[in-house]
Design a protein around this motif. Sequence first.
Motif, PDB file in Angstrom:
ATOM      1  N   ILE A  23      -0.288  -2.159  11.160  1.00 31.46           N
ATOM      2  CA  ILE A  23       0.498  -2.008   9.929  1.00 31.46           C
ATOM      3  C   ILE A  23       1.684  -1.080  10.160  1.00 31.46           C
ATOM      4  O   ILE A  23       2.799  -1.328   9.676  1.00 31.46           O
ATOM      5  N   LYS A  24       1.476  -0.012  10.924  1.00 30.49           N
ATOM      6  CA  LYS A  24       2.586   0.896  11.216  1.00 30.49           C
ATOM      7  C   LYS A  24       3.657   0.195  12.036  1.00 30.49           C
ATOM      8  O   LYS A  24       4.860   0.406  11.824  1.00 30.49           O
ATOM      9  N   ALA A  25       3.240  -0.658  12.967  1.00 31.94           N
ATOM     10  CA  ALA A  25       4.215  -1.384  13.780  1.00 31.94           C
ATOM     11  C   ALA A  25       4.991  -2.402  12.955  1.00 31.94           C
ATOM     12  O   ALA A  25       6.191  -2.620  13.185  1.00 31.94           O
ATOM     13  N   LEU A  26       4.349  -3.035  11.983  1.00 36.65           N
ATOM     14  CA  LEU A  26       5.018  -4.063  11.181  1.00 36.65           C
ATOM     15  C   LEU A  26       5.872  -3.484  10.070  1.00 36.65           C
ATOM     16  O   LEU A  26       6.856  -4.103   9.659  1.00 36.65           O
ATOM     17  N   ASP A  44       6.501   5.834   9.003  1.00 37.08           N
ATOM     18  CA  ASP A  44       6.196   7.014   9.812  1.00 37.08           C
ATOM     19  C   ASP A  44       5.033   7.823   9.252  1.00 37.08           C
ATOM     20  O   ASP A  44       4.418   8.595   9.990  1.00 37.08           O
ATOM     21  N   SER A  45       4.753   7.675   7.959  1.00 40.54           N
ATOM     22  CA  SER A  45       3.670   8.466   7.370  1.00 40.54           C
ATOM     23  C   SER A  45       2.290   8.026   7.853  1.00 40.54           C
ATOM     24  O   SER A  45       1.331   8.799   7.753  1.00 40.54           O
ATOM     25  N   LEU A  46       2.173   6.804   8.357  1.00 39.10           N
ATOM     26  CA  LEU A  46       0.890   6.344   8.863  1.00 39.10           C
ATOM     27  C   LEU A  46       0.592   7.011  10.199  1.00 39.10           C
ATOM     28  O   LEU A  46       1.425   7.000  11.105  1.00 39.10           O
ATOM     29  N   GLN A  47      -0.603   7.571  10.321  1.00 38.11           N
ATOM     30  CA  GLN A  47      -1.017   8.247  11.534  1.00 38.11           C
ATOM     31  C   GLN A  47      -2.338   7.644  12.012  1.00 38.11           C
ATOM     32  O   GLN A  47      -3.411   8.076  11.610  1.00 38.11           O
ATOM     33  N   PRO A  48      -2.284   6.604  12.848  1.00 35.92           N
ATOM     34  CA  PRO A  48      -3.528   6.005  13.356  1.00 35.92           C
ATOM     35  C   PRO A  48      -4.312   7.005  14.211  1.00 35.92           C
ATOM     36  O   PRO A  48      -3.734   7.838  14.913  1.00 35.92           O
ATOM     37  N   ARG A  49      -5.642   6.908  14.134  1.00 40.39           N
ATOM     38  CA  ARG A  49      -6.526   7.785  14.903  1.00 40.39           C
ATOM     39  C   ARG A  49      -7.500   6.948  15.716  1.00 40.39           C
ATOM     40  O   ARG A  49      -7.988   5.931  15.234  1.00 40.39           O
TER      41      ARG A  49
END
Length: 531
Positions: free
Chosen positions: A311-314, A318-323
Amino acid sequence: MTKCLRLLRHLPWTTQLRPALVQFQTRLKYTQHQGVKGIRNRKSFFEAQMQSGQQAESEQETDTGNGTDTLDMRFLDDRAYDEVAGGAMRISRDVATAQKVLILQPYVKWAAKRNTPDDVKPNDQLTEATALIHSLPNWKVVRGLKVPLESLERKALFGSGKMAELKTLVAELRQEQQLTCLFVSKGTLSFAQKHFLEAEFRLPVLDRYSVVIQILRLHATSAEARLQVAMAELPYIWAQAKDASMTQTRRQGYSLTDLQKEILRSRERKLRAELDRVRRQRQLLRQKRKQQNYPIAAVVGYTNAGKTSLIKALTVEDSLQPRNQLFATLDVTAHGGFLPCNLQLIYMDTVGFMSDLPTNLFECFVATLEDAMLADIIIHVQDLSHPCHAAQSAHVESTLRSLAFSIAGGDSTASHMPPIINVYNKCDLVPASAEPTAAEQEGSRRAAHRISARALTGLDPLLQDIERQVLAVTGRRKLQMRVPNGGPEMAWLYKNAAVVFTEADEKNPERLLMQVVICQRTLEQFKRQFC
């Protein structure tokens, strides 16, 4: 006795003794009856106290001016319930407590008796069990063992020889590294199995359900997530107590007191009421999105498959922080992005699934998973680098079908799923020379996409496929329209449709050619207003 109390209450010298008389009379409610009547009186007294407490809480909310739209989370902090839950799951709510864990991964030796797919090996199961423990801070894996068994249903679970070997190992680890608990990587252990193992090893014994609940408690930060995790705990506690026998010679489970049962029932009623409110709020949000005519794509998949990273790539948010953690996402969140045709699309991030867990654990998340099942399309993200990604994919699809059946109220004719786009993520971690597996060959026939959300590769063909599916499902189409340059028609289309591109009309410089993506209803509105 009752008449004497009434007479004493009206005497003038008994004013200072009235609190003691009330307390004495209350005590009589507990002691004057025995047997079944005594239980009923205690239960009715507790219900009266609960009702008076609820009324006082509601009056307090009215005085402070709290609205009914806010979720009341105060009842979740209940020490009496924490004692009941801790007794069932053998863990405390304090996730900061350091634990040193011995992992025992049982598996059935005979392939014909296994309930797991053939491509899921014991090594893979042990790796996933280790990842579960590493998802908790201050929890350390002392050692992990694979234990072959003939059946997973025996009370002792392990044979006598293996039990003696494990007891020796546990004694050594307790002296060397201060072992604190055992994790038997099985979906759920019956209370008889857990009680027997704890008596033999003299350590708390956890199963997968207990550990997953602890991880969910850690990652549940919003009010909705905390409600759903609290609801997921209750089926496990009831399951541990359902086989309890009242005889002293044959006790298969642990017995809950009447007060503890009423605590669980009261908590369950409150949780269902709050979750119903959450579902209504989610339904209102879906109606607003529907009124604004936004298409929705739900991103689902096995836990830690890379849903948030995709989702962050699409969306380039910037607020998304995958873990890199299991069950890092518990809330269904909406994120806006644009398709190649400039049509705005909402991506719904969802909670990840995991195998070897009861389905009722994820059914407690129906309040938010409805957003995924009612979306226009589903993007199924799979970890291509995982050795069991085929089994993980099959588990996610079966769970989605069961959720669709549950949301439809058990009606098989009404339980349908949106179109699914299969996405193989983390392809940069797979060697290019590796031969495609049977699952990949099946995925290629289903138009699967090989991408890397971290390296941003393979996203353009995926977006093209998402656009094609969205336009087909929502009834939108691409049209080329000739409108006055700078006129109200041009402004209306920019506001109510997705404009792909514009160019000047070579035949008439006062006209403008606009290629737009528009649905039939919006097109009819345009015709009524300008034609």
